[in-house]
Design a protein around this motif. Structure first.
Motif, short mmCIF file in Angstrom:
data_model
loop_
_atom_site.label_atom_id
_atom_site.label_comp_id
_atom_site.label_asym_id
_atom_site.label_seq_id
_atom_site.Cartn_x
_atom_site.Cartn_y
_atom_site.Cartn_z
N ALA A 24 0.84 -0.98 -0.29
CA ALA A 24 0.50 -0.47 0.17
C ALA A 24 0.43 0.95 -0.43
CB ALA A 24 -0.91 -0.18 1.56
N THR A 25 0.94 2.42 -1.13
CA THR A 25 1.63 3.48 -1.24
C THR A 25 0.64 4.88 -1.00
OG1 THR A 25 3.23 2.16 -2.39
CG2 THR A 25 3.51 4.81 -2.46
N VAL A 26 1.21 5.59 -0.02
CA VAL A 26 0.04 7.18 -0.78
C VAL A 26 0.53 7.70 -1.57
CG1 VAL A 26 -0.65 8.79 1.00
CG2 VAL A 26 -0.06 6.81 2.01
N VAL A 27 0.02 7.54 -2.53
CA VAL A 27 0.50 7.80 -3.87
C VAL A 27 -0.18 9.70 -4.19
CG1 VAL A 27 0.18 6.15 -5.18
CG2 VAL A 27 -2.30 7.54 -5.13
N SER A 28 -1.47 10.13 -3.48
CA SER A 28 -1.41 11.27 -3.65
C SER A 28 -1.88 12.28 -1.96
CB SER A 28 -2.13 11.74 -4.71
OG SER A 28 -2.55 13.22 -4.78
N VAL A 29 -1.53 13.08 -1.77
CA VAL A 29 -2.54 14.10 -0.52
C VAL A 29 -3.12 14.92 -0.66
CG1 VAL A 29 -2.33 14.78 1.81
CG2 VAL A 29 -1.70 12.61 1.14
N LEU A 42 3.49 -2.79 3.86
CA LEU A 42 3.74 -3.94 3.68
C LEU A 42 2.81 -4.47 4.09
CD1 LEU A 42 4.71 -5.56 1.66
CD2 LEU A 42 6.20 -6.51 3.37
N ILE A 43 1.71 -5.33 3.72
CA ILE A 43 0.56 -6.34 3.88
C ILE A 43 0.58 -8.00 3.85
CG2 ILE A 43 -2.52 -6.40 4.39
CD1 ILE A 43 -1.76 -3.63 3.28
N THR A 44 0.39 -8.86 4.53
CA THR A 44 0.78 -10.13 3.92
C THR A 44 -1.06 -10.75 4.64
OG1 THR A 44 1.31 -10.51 6.51
CG2 THR A 44 2.38 -10.58 5.24
N GLU A 45 -1.06 -11.73 3.83
CA GLU A 45 -2.66 -11.89 3.71
C GLU A 45 -2.70 -12.64 5.07
OE1 GLU A 45 -2.18 -15.90 1.66
OE2 GLU A 45 -0.37 -16.57 1.72
N ASP A 46 -2.25 -13.03 5.97
CA ASP A 46 -2.46 -12.61 7.64
C ASP A 46 -2.44 -11.98 8.31
OD1 ASP A 46 -0.09 -13.09 7.82
OD2 ASP A 46 0.71 -14.89 9.39
N GLY A 47 -2.28 -10.19 7.84
CA GLY A 47 -2.36 -9.76 8.39
C GLY A 47 -1.45 -8.92 9.14
N CYS A 57 -5.48 5.03 12.03
CA CYS A 57 -6.38 5.10 11.82
C CYS A 57 -7.05 4.46 10.26
CB CYS A 57 -7.24 6.67 12.15
SG CYS A 57 -5.97 8.04 11.02
N LEU A 58 -6.07 4.23 9.97
CA LEU A 58 -6.42 4.11 8.21
C LEU A 58 -6.13 2.68 7.76
CD1 LEU A 58 -4.83 6.53 5.81
CD2 LEU A 58 -7.55 6.01 5.93
N GLU A 59 -4.98 1.82 9.15
CA GLU A 59 -4.63 0.30 8.68
C GLU A 59 -5.66 -0.76 8.64
OE1 GLU A 59 -0.91 2.99 8.82
OE2 GLU A 59 -3.00 2.86 10.17
N ASP A 61 -9.14 -0.97 7.75
CA ASP A 61 -9.48 -0.91 6.51
C ASP A 61 -8.24 -1.30 5.37
OD1 ASP A 61 -12.26 0.49 4.98
OD2 ASP A 61 -11.29 1.54 4.02
N ALA A 62 -7.07 -0.32 5.01
CA ALA A 62 -6.57 -0.74 4.43
C ALA A 62 -6.46 -2.17 4.54
CB ALA A 62 -4.53 -0.49 4.24
N LEU A 63 -6.24 -2.91 5.24
CA LEU A 63 -5.30 -4.58 5.65
C LEU A 63 -7.07 -5.46 5.41
CD1 LEU A 63 -4.72 -7.17 7.13
CD2 LEU A 63 -6.02 -6.64 8.86
N ARG A 64 -7.85 -5.21 4.88
CA ARG A 64 -9.07 -5.14 4.50
C ARG A 64 -9.42 -5.62 2.90
NH1 ARG A 64 -11.80 -2.93 9.35
NH2 ARG A 64 -12.48 -1.61 7.80
N LYS A 65 -8.94 -4.17 2.23
CA LYS A 65 -8.62 -4.47 1.42
C LYS A 65 -8.00 -4.87 0.39
CE LYS A 65 -11.47 0.51 0.73
NZ LYS A 65 -12.56 0.13 1.91
N ALA A 66 -6.77 -5.02 1.24
CA ALA A 66 -5.45 -4.93 0.96
C ALA A 66 -5.59 -7.05 0.10
CB ALA A 66 -5.15 -5.49 1.43
N ARG A 67 -6.50 -7.64 1.26
CA ARG A 67 -6.59 -9.08 0.97
C ARG A 67 -7.91 -9.66 -0.01
NH1 ARG A 67 -7.88 -10.23 8.03
NH2 ARG A 67 -6.31 -10.74 8.40
N LEU A 68 -8.22 -8.15 -0.48
CA LEU A 68 -9.12 -8.27 -1.30
C LEU A 68 -8.11 -7.94 -2.80
CD1 LEU A 68 -12.14 -8.49 -3.19
CD2 LEU A 68 -11.92 -5.80 -3.05
#
Length: 373
Positions: A24-29, A42-47, A57-59, A61-68
């Motif tokens: 996951a990369t913050v590409v623009s703010v 970096l997010i692994t499939e086991d979280g 605060c975003l981690e 939600d990002a984890l759920r989307k990363a698994r997808l």
């Protein structure tokens, strides 16, 4: 750079364990956010999470989307908009007022952004990393991290082609020369934005002196991921058990110091041998190099006396060279004891190499990151 290094190490460990990953990369703010463009996780499939894209605060939600993303093997651009004060509707509490675009990419043999990060870490040079995405059309292909550039050459993350390759390379070269990240846009039916990111190399800290007061300095530098060398003329002081977090320990006389080092614009020296003659001889070697930071522990009178004696031997010292000498070394934070002095020294080095004055953010009128590259 430490975050990138940690991600690379975590990825290697995940591969050993047979785990799939996403980056996951913050590409623009736009507006205010806790992390700026270039923050990564970096997010692994086991979280398991390495790095950070927010203050925490975003981690989730990002984890759920990363698994997808890992399941579908397709990059996904996610936007968190907190310009509406009611950010509770997002299910996160950002505590800021901005729009944050985060690209989540699966890491695979076909698309391996981690490979580019590894090359950048190993190069120890300034580098550029290009991440291509489309905010305009989220259903369009999101190429992601596609191009890396150092003075040694070009690297790609994809085994498949990506759009605007020639323009991206030209923009990457410009950013490498200007040392400033950019967000150019390209259009040919779909509007794409590139985060052309300038990445500074790891700070190299050379500590001259292996006394007890050098130990906390190397510990704090290690926390920041700096590449640390400790040098002294005394073999019995340079022991691995005394400096377990230093990258290297070298016994050297003053005239031998430079033979053991690769000096760059990101190299900082701190002289703390408590040996007047050693440090004076070393200053004669260092001053002509135009280094950005040479710190000398001890009173100002000591440094002035050294410089006067060097000049009396015929050595010329310009105002610019004097400006790169910091003695007494460290910021004025009321330090007492070796630990606090080490903290003040590290803070001053970071401020100098970031072209900041080390003042309290309370008195900063513009945005905290307004002058960052």
């Amino acid at each position: 750079m430490k975050e990138i290094t940690d991600i690379v190490n975590a990825f290697d460990e995940a591969i050993k364990q047979g785990k799939k990953t996403a980056l996951a990369t913050v590409v623009s703010v736009e507006g205010s956010a806790y992390r700026r463009a270039g923050a990564r996780m970096l997010i692994t499939e086991d979280g398991q999470l390495t790095g950070a894209i927010s203050g925490g605060c975003l981690e989730g939600d990002a984890l759920r989307k990363a698994r997808l993303v890992i399941l579908q093997q397709e990059p996904l651009l996610v936007t968190y908009d907190t310009t509406d004060d009611d950010d509770a509707k997002l299910g996160v509490g950002l505590g800021c007022n901005g729009i944050i675009h985060i690209l989540i990419e699966p890491v695979s043999d076909k698309h391996d952004p981690i490979r580019l990060l590894k090359v950048i870490v190993a190069s120890k040079q300034p580098a550029v990393l290009v991440t291509l995405f489309s905010v305009d059309d989220r259903k369009a292909r999101q190429p992601g991290t596609c191009l890396g550039l150092t003075n040694d050459g070009v690297m790609t993350a994809n085994t498949i082609s990506y759009p605007y390759a020639g323009q991206l390379l030209a923009d990457a070269n410009e950013v490498l020369n200007n040392k400033r990240s950019e967000h150019p846009t390209y259009t040919d039916g779909v509007i794409y934005t590139a985060f052309v990111e300038y990445i500074k190399p790891t700070i190299a800290l050379v500590v001259i002196g292996a006394g007890n007061d050098a130990i906390p300095l190397t510990r704090i530098a290690a926390v920041l991921g700096w590449d640390t060398t400790v040098m002294d003329g005394r073999q019995n002081y340079l022991l691995a058990e005394r400096f377990p977090q230093a990258n290297r320990l070298i016994v050297a006389r003053p005239e031998e110091v430079l033979q053991h080092l690769q000096i760059t614009e990101w190299t900082a020296f701190v002289l703390m041998t408590h040996n007047y003659n050693y440090e004076q001889a070393l200053l004669a070697e260092l001053i002509p190099l135009g280094l950005p930071y040479i710190g000398v522990l001890g009173p100002r009178k000591k440094l002035e006396r050294m410089l006067d004696e060097l000049q009396s031997t015929g050595m010329s010292i310009s105002d610019e060279q004097r400006g790169n000498l910091y003695g007494p070394t460290g910021l004025d934070i009321g330090s007492e004891g070796a630990d606090e002095i080490a903290l003040s020294i590290v803070a001053e080095i970071k401020a100098v190499l970031s072209s900041r004055n080390g003042a309290s953010l309370k008195y900063k009128q513009e945005s905290i990151h307004a002058t960052d590259q």
